[in-house]
Design an enzyme around this catalytic site. Structure first.
Site, mmCIF file in Angstrom:
data_model
loop_
_atom_site.group_PDB
_atom_site.id
_atom_site.type_symbol
_atom_site.label_atom_id
_atom_site.label_comp_id
_atom_site.label_asym_id
_atom_site.label_seq_id
_atom_site.Cartn_x
_atom_site.Cartn_y
_atom_site.Cartn_z
ATOM 1 N N HIS A 3 -2.754 4.838 -9.741
ATOM 2 C CA HIS A 3 -2.154 6.017 -9.113
ATOM 3 C C HIS A 3 -0.859 6.487 -9.787
ATOM 4 O O HIS A 3 0.226 6.375 -9.205
ATOM 5 C CB HIS A 3 -1.881 5.729 -7.634
ATOM 6 N N GLU A 21 -0.033 9.433 -9.861
ATOM 7 C CA GLU A 21 0.437 10.589 -9.091
ATOM 8 C C GLU A 21 1.313 10.204 -7.906
ATOM 9 O O GLU A 21 1.937 11.078 -7.284
ATOM 10 C CB GLU A 21 -0.763 11.408 -8.595
ATOM 11 N N CYS A 41 -8.877 6.968 -9.026
ATOM 12 C CA CYS A 41 -9.111 5.822 -8.143
ATOM 13 C C CYS A 41 -10.565 5.825 -7.666
ATOM 14 O O CYS A 41 -11.465 5.749 -8.484
ATOM 15 C CB CYS A 41 -8.108 5.793 -6.993
ATOM 16 N N ARG A 90 3.303 1.153 7.092
ATOM 17 C CA ARG A 90 2.212 1.424 8.030
ATOM 18 C C ARG A 90 1.497 0.138 8.422
ATOM 19 O O ARG A 90 1.225 -0.114 9.604
ATOM 20 C CB ARG A 90 1.223 2.395 7.385
ATOM 21 N N LYS A 131 -5.921 -7.509 -1.749
ATOM 22 C CA LYS A 131 -5.591 -6.169 -2.226
ATOM 23 C C LYS A 131 -4.686 -6.245 -3.446
ATOM 24 O O LYS A 131 -3.690 -6.985 -3.464
ATOM 25 C CB LYS A 131 -4.906 -5.372 -1.111
ATOM 26 N N SER A 182 -3.076 0.329 -5.817
ATOM 27 C CA SER A 182 -3.299 0.087 -4.390
ATOM 28 C C SER A 182 -4.802 0.178 -4.124
ATOM 29 O O SER A 182 -5.320 1.248 -3.829
ATOM 30 C CB SER A 182 -2.528 1.113 -3.545
#
Length: 305
Positions: free
Chosen positions: A235, A237, A142, A249, A163, A192
């Site tokens: 991502h 992972e 990233c 969040r 985003k 993301s």
């Protein structure tokens, strides 16, 4: 693990072209067994979550791995207990005289900043130059991948209007790549980020090959053989609930955010998300480790020479 067969056996070439992991007698002869030394330069605020995610992937192969957790020398984290950092992490200044078979450089939530406005940018540039003499293969993830491709090739990141958030299908652009052994023709990857890399600018750089890409989110996985590096902008992972944690969040903080696309069943955040990338994540990192295992020097002093 690779299969060792004579390199002049007809099956060797056939299996190689099919992506099967094969090793000839000559290469096998110099591969005395020793643990692979892998470093993790962890730039994420949630250190424990991130180190667990990567340890899970690189620990899933039959190879013996020794993982070293590394932090920036001067930058102090605010999100992880000092006792944890003191017990498990070494600053770069203490490991710069060591050699590593592999190094992972994680992302960081600082996409809105220009590279030269990041407080530790100069030390990171020193680390990237250091990889060329002290690391056999480096994997930038990233923002870490964006920083690497900018440092070595001048490729810029570009801010997005909204985003990129969710799970997106990516095309396998080079099925014969050893890093994509076992990959389907396409695969799902969590995304993301507020920035993007442009394929045209990557194509204009010298020596770069895009291995995975998406019409919706752009280039994803890029190989840079001249710098013995891979750059991934998304991502693999991530845990099953990582995007959910980010979404929850932002909702709790009244931050405007879209429901992550193609993540919840029927895009309904009241339903448990599904993990549709785990198998390809293990394939990619297993393939990376296998390439390191087959090509690194047994005598670590020769790494980078």
């Amino acid at each position: 693990m690779p299969i060792k067969i004579p390199s002049n056996l007809p099956a060797f070439e056939v299996l190689s072209q099919e992506g099967v992991m094969v090793m000839g007698e000559g290469r096998a002869a110099h591969q005395d067994i020793r643990p692979l030394q892998i470093g993790l330069l962890n730039l994420m605020p949630k250190k424990i979550q991130t180190e667990t995610q990567f340890a899970r992937l690189i620990g899933a192969t039959p190879l013996q791995i020794e993982l070293t957790l590394i932090r920036m020398s001067e930058h102090a984290t605010k999100n992880t207990a000092a006792a944890h950092m003191e017990a498990f992490y070494q600053p770069f200044s203490e490991v710069k005289n060591r050699k590593f078979d592999g190094l992972i450089i994680t992302g960081a939530p600082i996409e809105h900043l220009a590279f030269d406005k990041v407080t530790y940018w100069q030390e990171l540039r020193e680390i990237l130059d250091w990889t060329q003499s002290n690391v056999h293969s480096t994997f930038g993830v990233c923002w870490g991948g964006m920083a690497m491709i900018n440092h070595f090739h001048g490729v810029q990141k570009h801010l997005l209007d909204a985003k990129l958030f969710g799970c997106f299908r990516h095309n396998n652009l080079l099925p014969t790549s050893p890093y994509l052994r076992g990959f389907s023709d396409d695969c799902v990857i969590p995304v993301s980020r507020w920035t993007e890399m442009k394929q045209a600018e990557i194509d204009a750089a010298t020596g770069l090959t895009t291995l995975l890409g998406s019409p919706e989110t752009g280039p994803c996985l890029v190989e840079d053989p001249d710098h013995r590096a891979l750059y991934i902008f998304n991502h693999f992972e991530y845990d099953t609930d990582t995007l959910k944690q980010e979404y929850d969040r932002d909702i709790a903080n009244d931050t405007p955010i879209n429901v992550p696309l193609n993540y919840y069943p029927q895009d309904d955040p009241s339903k448990p998300p599904l993990n549709r990338w785990r198998s390809h994540a293990h394939l990619l990192y297993g393939n990376w480790l296998n390439e390191i295992y087959q090509t690194t020097h047994y005598d670590m002093d020769r790494i980078g020479t």
